[in-house]
Write a protein that holds these residues in place. Structure first.
Motif, PDB file in Angstrom:
ATOM      1  N   UNK A   1       0.797  -1.222   0.000  1.00  0.00           N
ATOM      2  CA  UNK A   1       0.000   0.000   0.000  1.00  0.00           C
ATOM      3  C   UNK A   1       0.834   1.278   0.000  1.00  0.00           C
ATOM      4  N   UNK A   2       2.017   1.241   0.607  1.00  0.00           N
ATOM      5  CA  UNK A   2       2.735   2.487   0.864  1.00  0.00           C
ATOM      6  C   UNK A   2       4.117   2.577   0.212  1.00  0.00           C
ATOM      7  N   UNK A   3       4.687   1.465  -0.232  1.00  0.00           N
ATOM      8  CA  UNK A   3       6.056   1.516  -0.757  1.00  0.00           C
ATOM      9  C   UNK A   3       6.067   2.036  -2.185  1.00  0.00           C
ATOM     10  N   UNK A   4       7.007   2.915  -2.457  1.00  0.00           N
ATOM     11  CA  UNK A   4       7.174   3.473  -3.795  1.00  0.00           C
ATOM     12  C   UNK A   4       8.553   3.059  -4.311  1.00  0.00           C
ATOM     13  N   UNK A   5       8.572   2.230  -5.343  1.00  0.00           N
ATOM     14  CA  UNK A   5       9.849   1.707  -5.854  1.00  0.00           C
ATOM     15  C   UNK A   5      10.729   2.811  -6.412  1.00  0.00           C
TER      16      UNK A   5
ATOM     17  N   UNK B   1       7.857   6.935  10.738  1.00  0.00           N
ATOM     18  CA  UNK B   1       7.239   5.717  10.194  1.00  0.00           C
ATOM     19  C   UNK B   1       8.147   4.906   9.276  1.00  0.00           C
ATOM     20  N   UNK B   2       9.010   5.553   8.487  1.00  0.00           N
ATOM     21  CA  UNK B   2       9.919   4.780   7.645  1.00  0.00           C
ATOM     22  C   UNK B   2      10.947   4.034   8.488  1.00  0.00           C
ATOM     23  N   UNK B   3      11.416   4.664   9.562  1.00  0.00           N
ATOM     24  CA  UNK B   3      12.367   3.993  10.454  1.00  0.00           C
ATOM     25  C   UNK B   3      11.700   2.822  11.165  1.00  0.00           C
ATOM     26  N   UNK B   4      10.469   3.028  11.613  1.00  0.00           N
ATOM     27  CA  UNK B   4       9.736   1.943  12.271  1.00  0.00           C
ATOM     28  C   UNK B   4       9.493   0.788  11.313  1.00  0.00           C
TER      29      UNK B   4
ATOM     30  N   UNK C   1       8.841   4.509   1.849  1.00  0.00           N
ATOM     31  CA  UNK C   1       7.410   4.413   2.096  1.00  0.00           C
ATOM     32  C   UNK C   1       6.812   5.811   2.188  1.00  0.00           C
ATOM     33  N   UNK C   2       5.700   6.021   1.510  1.00  0.00           N
ATOM     34  CA  UNK C   2       4.958   7.263   1.674  1.00  0.00           C
ATOM     35  C   UNK C   2       4.043   7.156   2.885  1.00  0.00           C
TER      36      UNK C   2
ATOM     37  N   UNK D   1      -2.949  17.176  -1.832  1.00  0.00           N
ATOM     38  CA  UNK D   1      -1.996  18.147  -2.385  1.00  0.00           C
ATOM     39  C   UNK D   1      -0.614  17.563  -2.641  1.00  0.00           C
ATOM     40  N   UNK D   2       0.098  17.201  -1.593  1.00  0.00           N
ATOM     41  CA  UNK D   2       1.479  16.734  -1.689  1.00  0.00           C
ATOM     42  C   UNK D   2       1.599  15.434  -0.895  1.00  0.00           C
ATOM     43  N   UNK D   3       2.245  14.448  -1.468  1.00  0.00           N
ATOM     44  CA  UNK D   3       2.395  13.162  -0.794  1.00  0.00           C
ATOM     45  C   UNK D   3       3.671  13.168   0.042  1.00  0.00           C
ATOM     46  N   UNK D   4       3.505  13.069   1.358  1.00  0.00           N
ATOM     47  CA  UNK D   4       4.627  13.147   2.276  1.00  0.00           C
ATOM     48  C   UNK D   4       5.186  11.760   2.584  1.00  0.00           C
TER      49      UNK D   4
END
Length: 685
Positions: free
Chosen positions: A519-523, A553-556, A528-529, A539-542
């Motif tokens: 659902x969240x990983x962007x190759x 969240x990316x570290x977790x 991960x978004x 608006x903007x994808x963080x």
């Protein structure tokens, strides 16, 4: 009392009785704004479309229920009909609960940071009809707010090209903000124990050696940084680093940030000494600090750390627990009697309640007749431990502690008769996962089965939510869900498995890994978004690389993938974890190192390696409990009484014996039966 009732009656009568559309909002914070004369919308397509059709800028005001200055600005400006008229005529006004929509909050928070260099709440942003921000600020007193509204409106009408250019520039800056810290060069997979030491060198000069925490004010606990400091001190056996951490934990526990009567930490203090709090208490802070004080107890056996952890658990359980076993979000800083009134004392009140002990009590908690806070009121805060104070004043320590405990209980009972601060009744998945992990950490530290039972009850509730489809807010009718919800839920289930060895928790954690990758990983980004394409994003994808009040969240995600990769022998998860870490590792020694504490925790695993501790046999739970009373930050636990359901447990179950296997990268040392022998193997470098 009569005049107070009359005042409250007339105050209520002065508020607008015509409710706006926020009356139907699910957020308690938004409902509080329902009597504003401002024509508020919730975030969504309707206000954005209306802004487009009418060619009006968006005014996006963001806050949360326990935010004191959010309520001040509401009373001063949003309840003022003249101010509301300007807002309604010139803007399409949107009200956002930042806790309900952290994705929206992050965008406009970044805009404010880029414009002014700092940010906070209330957060007030101005944007084009498509949501692209062109200006943002925080709190404004009424006349300044009116002036700003008129200036923004005039500029938007008369210089639309300039406004659009500003929005384009700001949006580009926001989208690039996180990518600027990512290493896009040829990545080296090398990371050693020497590299790990460099992280603390980058953090150390930012630490306050006198009062603990980071230098400066306002002062926040920064739980991920504290967890890293504890880990570093234990792994490196750095006594100076451990003393630095102890200073922080002691100063917080004795300071005004901690509720000396009931337990629980306020969100932050205005000063640099932990003395003067903003009185809101957040679930996420208290859950993480329970974990840290519990883990610190395992390392130091300091009784103060146990006292604080247990007392804070009691506060959370008694104040925030729902009937079903989940936990509400926060308590407000303000009651009807005013900000902080519920928590503070006049000297006269103390004289009345504890006349025979008022002198010693006031000296210990730094209460003065004129007040140490404002309006003649005092925050309870101690400069010394009970034993230190007693010895300095020629008192018997045991007698003084007993008298102080009795006085605290009497005052707590008296305080309970006051009008209590309101509770924000949102139930947030990610915050509840932190409380689940707090219970597992407290159980491991104090061997109190009550905590494991509560963790299990909460785990079962969250598992039911997982089966229905994870949402950020439970029981709110909202569909939004974020990376932090999936990742922290996976971590919580794994933490519960590592205590009770119920394989269901482990497999749920592994399933969540599969889901958040999908659902969240962007190759293309290799990260991960924070939001999924499936649910859409504003608006903007963080992304979410640095720690905020929650772990990054990316570290977790990288930590959980590492653990599940080890336990299930899934090399693709280990590779993805390493890939994420390598993208960010050089930022850990930069200027913002204190805000990458969760990544630093992972760095220890790459710098020093981890040990998988497999316990197999009929006494697996008993031995696991004994082992985990020690602080072992490089160990990943797994176990079974009879089933060999994952690779690391294969061929390890014996009929007659319970054996402990200490393994590294799947290769195990000679198994042992004695936990003390296993501890030697775990700690062997």
């Amino acid at each position: 009392m009569r005049w107070l009732l009359l005042y409250l009656f007339f105050l209520g009568a002065c508020r607008n009785t015509d409710l706006n559309r926020l009356a139907s909002a699910s957020s308690p914070y938004l409902k509080q704004q329902a009597d504003n004369p401002v024509d508020w919308y919730e975030w969504g397509e309707v206000p954005l479309t209306k802004a487009m059709q009418e060619n009006k800028p968006l005014l996006i005001s963001i806050g949360y229920a326990s935010c004191h200055w959010c309520h001040v600005m509401e009373e001063e400006s949003f309840m003022d009909t003249a101010v509301a008229r300007i807002m309604n005529e010139q803007f399409i006004c949107i009200k956002v609960d930042r806790e309900e929509r952290p994705d929206i909050d992050r965008i406009y928070m970044n805009a404010c940071e880029l414009i002014s260099g700092n940010a906070g709440w209330p957060l007030n942003a101005f944007a084009l009809p498509d949501g692209s921000p062109f200006y943002a600020g925080t709190y404004y007193e009424k006349e300044s707010w009116k002036s700003l509204l008129l200036q923004i409106s005039k500029t938007y009408r008369q210089q639309p090209g300039k406004v659009k250019l500003q929005a384009q520039s700001l949006s580009h800056g926001i989208s690039q903000l996180e990518f600027s810290v990512i290493d896009t060069s040829v990545i080296s997979n090398s990371f050693t124990s020497t590299d790990y030491l460099k992280i603390y060198s980058a953090v150390q000069h930012r630490l306050d050696s006198t009062f603990g925490g980071l230098k400066g004010a306002p002062k926040f606990p920064n739980a991920p940084l504290l967890e890293y400091q504890l880990q570093h001190a234990a792994i490196t056996q750095d006594t100076v680093a451990l003393q630095q951490l102890r200073t922080t934990l002691y100063k917080m526990a004795l300071g005004g940030i901690y509720d000396q009567l009931e337990g629980g930490f306020a969100r932050y203090t205005e000063d640099s000494t932990w003395a003067t709090p903003h009185f809101e208490k957040m679930l996420y802070d208290n859950a993480q600090l329970i974990s840290i004080y519990s883990q610190a107890f395992k390392l130091t056996r300091d009784p103060l750390f146990e006292k604080v952890a247990r007392q804070t658990i009691d506060f959370v359980f008694n104040t925030l627990k729902t009937e079903k076993g989940a936990y509400f979000s926060s308590t407000n800083a303000v009651s009807e009697e005013g900000e902080g009134h519920y928590y503070t004392w006049t000297y006269k009140e103390l004289e009345t309640q504890i006349p025979d002990f008022v002198s010693q009590f006031s000296a210990y908690y730094q209460v003065t007749k004129s007040g140490n806070w404002k309006n003649g009121r005092s925050v309870l805060r101690a400069g010394f431990t009970e034993k230190q104070f007693a010895l300095l004043n020629n008192l018997n320590p045991e007698t003084f502690s007993a008298q102080l405990a009795a006085a605290n209980q009497k005052l707590l009972a008296y305080r309970g008769k006051r009008i209590k601060p309101s509770v924000d009744t949102k139930i947030i998945i990610s915050w509840n996962t932190l409380m689940l992990m707090a219970y597992t950490d407290a159980y491991a530290a104090f061997n109190d089965i009550t905590y494991l039972n509560r963790a299990t009850q909460l785990g079962e509730l969250l598992a039911a939510e997982m089966n229905k489809g994870i949402r950020h807010i439970i029981e709110a009718g909202k569909e939004e869900v974020f990376l932090e919800d999936y990742v922290l839920l996976g971590k919580a289930f794994l933490a519960l498995y590592q205590q009770d060895f119920n394989k269901d928790w482990l497999f749920r954690s592994a399933t969540l890994c599969e889901q958040f990758i999908e659902k969240f990983y962007d190759k293309e980004a290799g990260l991960f978004y924070f939001t999924s394409l499936e649910k859409g994003y504003p608006v903007i994808r963080k992304i979410g690389l640095a720690d905020t009040e929650l772990p990054a969240p990316n570290a977790s995600a990288a930590i959980l993938l590492y653990q599940i990769g080890c336990l299930f022998d899934k090399n693709e998860y280990l590779q993805l974890s390493a890939h994420l870490f390598n993208k960010i590792k050089y930022e850990l020694v930069g200027d913002k190192a204190p805000y990458y504490g969760t990544w630093a925790k992972l760095a220890a695993w790459y710098g020093h390696g981890t040990k998988e501790v497999a316990i197999a046999g009929s006494d697996a739970l008993l031995l696991n409990k004994e082992l985990q009373q020690s602080y072992l930050p490089l160990a990943i636990f797994l176990g079974t009484e009879k089933e060999e359901f994952i690779p690391l447990l294969k061929n390890k179950v014996s009929i007659n014996k319970t054996m402990i296997y200490v393994c590294e990268k799947g290769v195990c040392k000679r198994p042992v039966e004695n936990p003390q022998q296993a501890l030697k193997q775990i700690n062997q470098k």
